[in-house]
Design a protein around this motif. Sequence first.
Motif, short mmCIF file in Angstrom:
data_model
loop_
_atom_site.label_atom_id
_atom_site.label_comp_id
_atom_site.label_asym_id
_atom_site.label_seq_id
_atom_site.Cartn_x
_atom_site.Cartn_y
_atom_site.Cartn_z
N ALA A 114 -26.71 -9.94 -27.97
CA ALA A 114 -26.97 -11.20 -27.28
C ALA A 114 -26.80 -11.05 -25.78
O ALA A 114 -27.59 -11.60 -24.98
CB ALA A 114 -26.03 -12.29 -27.82
N ARG A 115 -25.81 -10.29 -25.33
CA ARG A 115 -25.60 -10.07 -23.89
C ARG A 115 -26.77 -9.27 -23.29
O ARG A 115 -27.24 -9.57 -22.19
CB ARG A 115 -24.28 -9.33 -23.68
N LEU A 116 -27.25 -8.25 -24.02
CA LEU A 116 -28.39 -7.48 -23.52
C LEU A 116 -29.66 -8.34 -23.42
O LEU A 116 -30.46 -8.17 -22.49
CB LEU A 116 -28.64 -6.28 -24.45
N ILE A 117 -29.85 -9.24 -24.40
CA ILE A 117 -31.03 -10.11 -24.36
C ILE A 117 -30.99 -11.01 -23.12
O ILE A 117 -32.00 -11.18 -22.41
CB ILE A 117 -31.11 -10.94 -25.65
N VAL A 118 -29.82 -11.60 -22.85
CA VAL A 118 -29.70 -12.48 -21.69
C VAL A 118 -29.90 -11.69 -20.39
O VAL A 118 -30.57 -12.16 -19.45
CB VAL A 118 -28.33 -13.19 -21.71
N GLN A 119 -29.35 -10.47 -20.31
CA GLN A 119 -29.52 -9.64 -19.11
C GLN A 119 -30.99 -9.25 -18.91
O GLN A 119 -31.51 -9.27 -17.78
CB GLN A 119 -28.63 -8.40 -19.21
N TYR A 120 -31.66 -8.87 -19.99
CA TYR A 120 -33.08 -8.51 -19.88
C TYR A 120 -33.90 -9.72 -19.46
O TYR A 120 -34.82 -9.63 -18.64
CB TYR A 120 -33.56 -7.97 -21.23
#
Length: 309
Positions: A268-274
């Motif tokens: 979820a953190r990677l999705i928000v960062q991307y």
Amino acid sequence: MHKTPLKELFRFSRKEQAGIILLLLLVWLTHRAPDLWFYLYPVTLPDTTGCAAALRSLDAAAAEAQRAPADDSVAAAVVPRALFYFDPNTLPAEDWQRLGVSPRTAATIDRYRQKGGRFRTAADLARIYGLAPALCRQLQPYVRITRAVACRDSTRQAERRDTAYHYREYHRKPPPRAIDVNAADTAEWQSLPGIGPGFARRIVAFREKLGGFYDISQVGECYGLPDSTFKKIQPFLQIGNRSLKKIDLNLTDEKSLAAHPYIRYKLARLIVQYRSAHGGFRRVEELRQLPLVDDVIYRKIEHYIVITF
């Protein structure tokens, strides 16, 4: 070196000679001191003949005690005062004593009956604590248990069997039927073999977090569900036409993304960062560019995501 003659070695002065003589005298006195003590203070040894006789008498008394009856109840067991036909379930304590039973044992029988104990056969007399085996064997032929007691015991046993049967029938699960994995409630899940209230609640909660099942095999992913249990219920599972709950990759916040069982916190953190770095997702396939998303994870997630611009 000057050698000392041998006779010089054994030459002593007068004081040395006196010391040697005194030393030899002390050695002799030490050696003879015990004999001198017993000579001056003679000791009279006890006569062991009487002790041996007392021991023989004690052994004879113990052997006689073993051959003799242990108490009055045992003696009475050898020769009962009277013999007559009796019902052990109704016989008063006084009549038990007429049969040769000690008062203490008769009181034990009374307490046993007051607590609900019953004699069903003559052999039950052997279970009475304190009743001598010899007396028990003499009394058994005179036991006459009334048919009312025997019938009442048989009726109680039959009632207990019926109660146990009805209990099993009441708690037995009905024959399993096929259920829709996306629409079934906890009661329907519990109708399946091996599924209790705990597993039923866990499966429904897992389904709600996912947004629905797109494949029956997903039920086996429920936490704690044994593979053997899933194989038992698999033939009764089917999927209806209910649509899955979708997640918008561009609009859903990090906490809501992390709540999905297939995404969790790191992804979820990677999705928000991307999404922040590239201005959002334009195609679902862009998820493959994230380090944590392999082909297996992508095949699971793609059923639950949607993209809006």
